[in-house]
Design an enzyme around this catalytic site. Structure first.
Site: not given
Ligand code: DGY
Length: 324
Positions: A290, A242, A160, A271
């Site tokens: 993260h 993720r 993406g 997390e």
């Molecule tokens: C998101 O934007 O999904 C990230 O994990 C945090 O910026």
């Protein structure tokens, strides 16, 4: 003359001031007034009771119980591109609009993927620790040798916006580019020169595998023992998407067995992780907490965009960031 009451907005964390200012100029704002600590569940359920708009973060689980506790809710704005923490079915059943913050974090997150890739391939953190321990001995030909990135094969899973930005950087490194999506995307072939592969072939051919796919029921656990076994013993695995896309126990076992050769991870199954996490016992991992989108400018832009999105939906203005 009676003034229209301002729409009630609930915010689950104190955001940078420019974002709070946008919300306060438009609505009647209440919030969980903490910067670092997520809102406890009971506070969220209480806080949302009168809200027409909710601005939340990835640390908030917005499920059917929360939606049921918010009878006036019309709009939810998440300060993130990912929204796997939000029950979209429960929102849709009530006709509540969801917005997110795509685009503004694309390049920042792609930069971090590359930082992890280079750090894992060239043993940057291991080298830093070696010096810290006072174990840097005289130079020798095979001291701390790593893997090359320049001229190798880069495979992106989930091409993406962020995945494409990762691929684009690969051109500057003279890499051959592969990608895997649910379906081939001809524009990636023409614009980036990236070739489509099924997942197994991408894992077999790539020197670096970067995961940028969203977490969905289909992608959860898509990297397990069988997938890691396909990777080259010299390859690098990077996940900035993720954590639950990869089975951590399988990854730790695979790294111990040396296939993949190393990993760079910004996301984890649960997390935050603590200092006792099994991955931390391995020399061939680089872990970050993260922080894919964590640059000063990008986090500010995400916060203001999340505020603008919420105001737009509540006031019936168009916004391009509605999650469909
Ligand atoms: C998101 O934007 O999904 C990230 O994990 C945090 O910026």
């Amino acid at each position: 003359m009676d003034m229209e009451p301002k729409p009630r907005i609930f915010v689950t964390r104190r955001l940078p001031e420019p974002a709070m200012a946008i919300l306060s100029a438009f609505g009647n704002v209440s919030l969980w007034d903490q910067v670092e600590t997520p809102i406890p569940r009971d506070e969220l359920l209480r806080g949302i009771a009168k809200a027409e708009g909710l601005l939340c973060l990835i640390t908030d689980r917005i499920d059917a119980e929360v939606i049921a506790a918010a009878p006036h809710l019309r709009a939810v704005s998440v300060m993130a591109v990912g929204y796997d923490n939000i029950d979209r079915t429960a929102l849709a059943a009530r006709g509540i609009t969801l917005t997110n913050t795509p685009d503004v974090l694309t390049e920042t997150t792609a930069d971090l993927a590359w930082a992890l890739m280079l750090a894992a391939a060239r043993r940057v953190v291991e080298g830093h620790r070696l010096i810290e321990r006072g174990e840097w001995g005289p130079w020798h030909p095979m001291q701390m040798v790593g893997q090359d990135i320049y001229g190798r094969v880069l495979g992106v899973v989930g091409a993406g916006r962020i995945g494409q930005a990762v691929l684009r950087r690969g051109r500057g490194f003279g890499m051959r580019l592969l990608y895997h999506n649910r379906r081939p995307n001809p524009s990636l072939e023409t614009e980036l020169g990236a070739s489509y592969r099924n997942l197994n072939d991408l894992l077999i051919e790539s020197d670096v595998v970067v995961v940028t796919a969203p977490l969905t029921p289909e992608t959860r656990g898509m990297f397990g023992a069988a997938q890691f076994a396909l990777m080259k013993p010299t390859s690098i695995f990077v996940n900035v998407a993720r954590g639950p896309l990869a089975r951590e126990d399988d990854l730790a076992a695979a790294l111990r067995a040396g296939r993949p050769w190393a990993a760079g991870l910004d996301v984890f199954e649960r997390e935050p992780i603590g200092p006792d996490h099994p991955l931390l016992t391995l020399p061939n991992v680089v872990l970050t907490p993260h922080i894919g989108s964590a640059s000063v400018a990008t986090r500010l832009r995400m916060a203001t965009l999340a505020a603008e999105n919420l105001v737009a939906v509540l006031s019936g203005q168009p916004t391009p960031n509605i999650v469909k």
